[in-house]
Motif scaffolding. Structure first.
Motif, PDB file in Angstrom:
ATOM      1  N   SER A 348       3.871  -6.499  -6.092  1.00 56.12           N
ATOM      2  CA  SER A 348       3.190  -6.654  -4.805  1.00 56.12           C
ATOM      3  C   SER A 348       2.466  -7.987  -4.775  1.00 56.12           C
ATOM      4  O   SER A 348       2.038  -8.493  -5.808  1.00 56.12           O
ATOM      5  CB  SER A 348       2.208  -5.499  -4.544  1.00 56.12           C
ATOM      6  OG  SER A 348       1.162  -5.500  -5.497  1.00 56.12           O
ATOM      7  N   THR A 350      -0.140 -10.451  -1.889  1.00 53.65           N
ATOM      8  CA  THR A 350      -0.838 -10.518  -0.603  1.00 53.65           C
ATOM      9  C   THR A 350       0.111 -10.958   0.508  1.00 53.65           C
ATOM     10  O   THR A 350       0.811 -11.969   0.378  1.00 53.65           O
ATOM     11  CB  THR A 350      -2.005 -11.520  -0.674  1.00 53.65           C
ATOM     12  OG1 THR A 350      -2.933 -11.084  -1.662  1.00 53.65           O
ATOM     13  CG2 THR A 350      -2.712 -11.631   0.667  1.00 53.65           C
ATOM     14  N   GLU A 356      -3.410 -10.076  11.049  1.00 53.35           N
ATOM     15  CA  GLU A 356      -4.420 -10.306  10.013  1.00 53.35           C
ATOM     16  C   GLU A 356      -4.686 -11.784   9.741  1.00 53.35           C
ATOM     17  O   GLU A 356      -5.795 -12.153   9.337  1.00 53.35           O
ATOM     18  CB  GLU A 356      -3.974  -9.610   8.717  1.00 53.35           C
ATOM     19  CG  GLU A 356      -3.923  -8.091   8.853  1.00 53.35           C
ATOM     20  CD  GLU A 356      -3.012  -7.429   7.838  1.00 53.35           C
ATOM     21  OE1 GLU A 356      -3.115  -6.202   7.660  1.00 53.35           O
ATOM     22  OE2 GLU A 356      -2.162  -8.139   7.236  1.00 53.35           O
ATOM     23  N   LEU A 367      -8.946  -8.179   2.392  1.00 51.82           N
ATOM     24  CA  LEU A 367      -7.513  -7.962   2.226  1.00 51.82           C
ATOM     25  C   LEU A 367      -6.960  -8.750   1.039  1.00 51.82           C
ATOM     26  O   LEU A 367      -6.152  -8.235   0.257  1.00 51.82           O
ATOM     27  CB  LEU A 367      -6.775  -8.364   3.499  1.00 51.82           C
ATOM     28  CG  LEU A 367      -7.080  -7.536   4.753  1.00 51.82           C
ATOM     29  CD1 LEU A 367      -6.401  -8.149   5.970  1.00 51.82           C
ATOM     30  CD2 LEU A 367      -6.644  -6.088   4.570  1.00 51.82           C
ATOM     31  N   LEU A 370      -7.283  -7.110  -2.374  1.00 54.70           N
ATOM     32  CA  LEU A 370      -6.456  -5.961  -2.728  1.00 54.70           C
ATOM     33  C   LEU A 370      -5.318  -6.459  -3.620  1.00 54.70           C
ATOM     34  O   LEU A 370      -5.183  -7.659  -3.861  1.00 54.70           O
ATOM     35  CB  LEU A 370      -5.907  -5.301  -1.463  1.00 54.70           C
ATOM     36  CG  LEU A 370      -6.945  -4.694  -0.506  1.00 54.70           C
ATOM     37  CD1 LEU A 370      -6.277  -4.190   0.768  1.00 54.70           C
ATOM     38  CD2 LEU A 370      -7.704  -3.559  -1.184  1.00 54.70           C
ATOM     39  N   ARG A 373       0.621  -6.422  -0.782  1.00 56.98           N
ATOM     40  CA  ARG A 373       1.523  -5.456  -0.148  1.00 56.98           C
ATOM     41  C   ARG A 373       2.773  -5.315  -1.009  1.00 56.98           C
ATOM     42  O   ARG A 373       3.217  -6.269  -1.637  1.00 56.98           O
ATOM     43  CB  ARG A 373       1.920  -5.936   1.249  1.00 56.98           C
ATOM     44  CG  ARG A 373       0.965  -5.498   2.347  1.00 56.98           C
ATOM     45  CD  ARG A 373       1.545  -5.818   3.715  1.00 56.98           C
ATOM     46  NE  ARG A 373       0.906  -5.055   4.771  1.00 56.98           N
ATOM     47  CZ  ARG A 373       0.140  -5.582   5.727  1.00 56.98           C
ATOM     48  NH1 ARG A 373      -0.086  -6.873   5.749  1.00 56.98           N
ATOM     49  NH2 ARG A 373      -0.386  -4.810   6.655  1.00 56.98           N
ATOM     50  N   THR A 436      -2.171   2.192   1.364  1.00 60.58           N
ATOM     51  CA  THR A 436      -2.371   2.451   2.787  1.00 60.58           C
ATOM     52  C   THR A 436      -1.030   2.737   3.464  1.00 60.58           C
ATOM     53  O   THR A 436       0.026   2.413   2.914  1.00 60.58           O
ATOM     54  CB  THR A 436      -3.029   1.240   3.481  1.00 60.58           C
ATOM     55  OG1 THR A 436      -2.092   0.140   3.461  1.00 60.58           O
ATOM     56  CG2 THR A 436      -4.309   0.821   2.779  1.00 60.58           C
ATOM     57  N   TRP A 440      -0.530  -1.674   1.791  1.00 59.62           N
ATOM     58  CA  TRP A 440      -1.502  -2.380   0.967  1.00 59.62           C
ATOM     59  C   TRP A 440      -1.819  -1.524  -0.260  1.00 59.62           C
ATOM     60  O   TRP A 440      -2.027  -0.319  -0.160  1.00 59.62           O
ATOM     61  CB  TRP A 440      -2.798  -2.636   1.729  1.00 59.62           C
ATOM     62  CG  TRP A 440      -2.744  -3.780   2.700  1.00 59.62           C
ATOM     63  CD1 TRP A 440      -2.632  -3.703   4.050  1.00 59.62           C
ATOM     64  CD2 TRP A 440      -2.831  -5.180   2.386  1.00 59.62           C
ATOM     65  NE1 TRP A 440      -2.625  -4.961   4.611  1.00 59.62           N
ATOM     66  CE2 TRP A 440      -2.744  -5.889   3.609  1.00 59.62           C
ATOM     67  CE3 TRP A 440      -2.956  -5.894   1.203  1.00 59.62           C
ATOM     68  CZ2 TRP A 440      -2.789  -7.269   3.679  1.00 59.62           C
ATOM     69  CZ3 TRP A 440      -2.996  -7.280   1.268  1.00 59.62           C
ATOM     70  CH2 TRP A 440      -2.922  -7.962   2.481  1.00 59.62           C
ATOM     71  N   HIS A 442      -4.373  -0.778  -3.378  1.00 60.53           N
ATOM     72  CA  HIS A 442      -5.740  -0.971  -3.865  1.00 60.53           C
ATOM     73  C   HIS A 442      -5.831  -0.361  -5.253  1.00 60.53           C
ATOM     74  O   HIS A 442      -5.831   0.867  -5.403  1.00 60.53           O
ATOM     75  CB  HIS A 442      -6.756  -0.314  -2.931  1.00 60.53           C
ATOM     76  CG  HIS A 442      -8.174  -0.448  -3.414  1.00 60.53           C
ATOM     77  ND1 HIS A 442      -9.189   0.386  -3.016  1.00 60.53           N
ATOM     78  CD2 HIS A 442      -8.748  -1.328  -4.277  1.00 60.53           C
ATOM     79  CE1 HIS A 442     -10.317   0.042  -3.611  1.00 60.53           C
ATOM     80  NE2 HIS A 442     -10.072  -1.000  -4.380  1.00 60.53           N
TER      81      HIS A 442
END
Length: 559
Positions: A348, A350, A356, A367, A370, A373, A436, A440, A442
């Motif tokens: 993943s 960003t 955004e 963001l 984190l 994505r 999410t 995303w 976390h």
């Protein structure tokens, strides 16, 4: 069972395997005049680079290297290392990138375990070699590497028993070399990852896996522009050791795209900054410690215009809000990446979408810190202790498990560990996270680092992030220690920024005030904060919580 229809096979049709040599071949098609640069010592274009790669392949052949043999490298990040990224696997051999920060005993174990046949070693690491050389069981030839060859009249003393010096040996070889075709599942690379117990584990990757990782990385950073990367405009410089998970795969991508590449050698702040400014570096990746060193430097402000062109991917440890904000205020575009040795590593990164990207810095920081994505072609899920999937609702926690075309099959000579890694048909990361609905990730913590206090699961990473946002804090590490009343309680080590003076109790009081105001959970306030000049790190720059628990427990408990 699903009914499918296979495409008929034609005997005369060519079905090319996905091999690393195909990545190399692209580098000559469009921008062969672009440069690959090593410090302030050596420059070459891609035509010269391709010739040197073929010379290296012929050199290895002259030393008896055949398909399936292992060639080890101990060097700083250099053009020579990049040549090995291609020259070794393109002849069907296996590239072993040795972690030079391991202890001599661990290096000995990895070399014998990998059955290294040839070793290329920079003279700076000869003391490490001398400590173990008599116990090596498979090494037949050793090539010395030195930067002295780039000095006018420079000469290199070749130790007795060595095959010779790299540049001199290369110069004797022909550039004519046709790399063979072979099965794309052929083993291409190996390296060793250290755990909390036992010997380092040998991770391995095939040509197909590295080819697919390159395609996945290209689709995300060049196609989706997650971290905008243009073959035309960008200049790439790794600040992650090339022994660490293929320098996150970017050297393969940058070479395929004929990108201008800068290799800094040994990491020295002055040299890194000089190359960054002189060569116009626009893309790098590193652990938080390196970026923190730069943004904390008083000199950073005077180079703000140049730094505003720099994009940096942070991995290895969590990108804290404090560090992200400090970098963004200098104009440095920071992004978080997530993966592990076993995943080659990208899983993943960003990615800010159309809604955004216009957000103000303070909202972007939430963001960007984190874990990114989920990358294209990666199937990432959350799993509980019973092997059941956890919903991606941004709240529910579970262990990250994954599938994808470039994840390792296991550990060399350790099938039982491979079975555990891939239990239930998914690669288990050992990281606890929430995801999410819009992908995303976390990261809450490593499973072994989550703190169980007062019946609550508390993330050590979240506490570190809170501390990083306090004035004067450069870096923080948090661990849980046993507590008779609460089971465990968090304790923190903090490094202050240069010239800052502060009281530990005052810092703790700031967090306590946030808890009293209901801004944070009361369990997130450490029992004790201890200021230290530096925080123990692993060989790849991660916070070493195992070492903190064993070596600094008394300091944390007693102040």
């Amino acid at each position: 069972m699903i009914t499918t229809k296979l495409i008929p096979r034609t005997a005369s049709a060519h079905e090319p395997p996905m091999l690393i040599k195909q990545l190399l071949a692209q580098s000559l098609k469009y921008e062969p005049q672009r440069e690959i640069i090593y410090r302030d010592l050596f420059r070459m274009n891609y035509v010269t680079f391709n010739g040197r790669v073929r010379k290296l392949a012929n050199l290895l052949g002259s030393l008896g290297v055949k398909g399936g043999d292992t060639v080890a490298v101990m060097d700083w990040d250099s053009h020579r290392y990049l040549e090995c990224f291609f020259g070794v696997p393109c002849v069907g051999a296996i590239l072993h990138t040795i972690n030079v920060r391991l202890s001599p005993a661990q290096i000995l174990y990895t070399m014998n375990h990998a059955e290294d046949k040839v070793l290329l070693i920079h003279e700076d690491f000869l003391p490490l070699l001398h400590a173990v050389k008599s116990q090596l069981t498979t090494v037949e030839s050793i090539i010395i590497i030195s930067d002295k060859v780039y000095a006018e009249g420079g000469s290199v003393e070749v130790p007795e028993g060595f095959a010779g010096e790299y540049e001199a040996l290369l110069s004797d070889q022909s550039e004519a070399c046709d790399f063979p075709d072979f099965d794309e599942n052929t083993w291409a690379t190996t390296f060793y990852t250290t755990g909390t117990t036992g010997n380092p584990k040998g991770v391995y990757f095939s040509h197909r896996q590295l080819f697919m990782h390159t395609m996945g990385l290209m689709s995300y950073v060049c196609g989706y522009q997650a971290v905008p990367f243009s073959a035309l405009a960008d200049v790439y410089m790794p600040i992650t050791p090339m022994f660490h998970v293929h320098a996150w795969g970017f050297p393969f991508l940058a070479t395929m795209l004929s990108t201008k590449q800068i290799y800094p050698g040994r990491y020295e702040p002055e040299m890194l900054l000089r190359l960054l400014l002189k060569e116009g570096v626009t893309l790098s990746h590193c652990v938080p410690t390196i970026l923190n060193m730069l943004v904390s430097s008083p000199a950073a402000q005077q180079f703000k215009p140049q730094l505003s062109k720099w994009k940096v991917i942070i991995g290895g440890s969590a990108l804290t809000k404090g560090l992200a904000k400090a970098a963004l205020e200098l104009g440095i575009q920071v992004y978080a990446g997530y993966g592990m040795s076993e995943t080659a590593p990208i899983m993943s990164v960003t990615y800010l979408n159309d809604l955004e990207r216009p957000l103000p810095i303070d909202e972007q920081v939430d963001l960007r810190t984190l874990a990114g994505r989920i990358s294209p072609f990666i199937d990432m899920r959350l799993m509980d202790d019973n092997g059941q999937f956890v919903p991606h609702d941004g709240q529910s926690l579970g262990e990250i498990v994954a599938r994808g075309p470039w994840l390792t099959q296991g550990y060399y000579k350790e099938p039982e560990r491979a079975e555990d890694l891939w239990r239930n048909g998914w690669l288990h990361t050992g990281d606890v996270a929430s995801i999410t609905p819009d992908n995303w990730v976390h990261i809450a913590d490593r499973t072994k680092d989550v703190i169980k206090t007062g019946g609550e699961w508390v993330s050590s990473l979240d506490i570190e992030d809170l501390l990083s946002q306090q004035a004067g804090v450069a870096e923080a590490a948090v661990i849980g220690l046993p507590d008779e009343k609460w089971g465990e309680r968090p304790y923190a080590l903090v490094v202050l920024k240069p010239g800052v003076e502060a009281a530990a109790e005052a810092l703790r009081s700031q967090l306590q005030a946030k808890a009293t105001a209901g801004e944070i959970n009361k369990w997130y306030v450490p029992d004790r904060i201890v200021f230290v000049p530096e925080i123990p790190k692993t060989s790849v720059g991660k916070i070493d919580k195992k070492r903190i628990r064993s070596e600094m427990k008394d300091v944390l408990l007693n102040g």
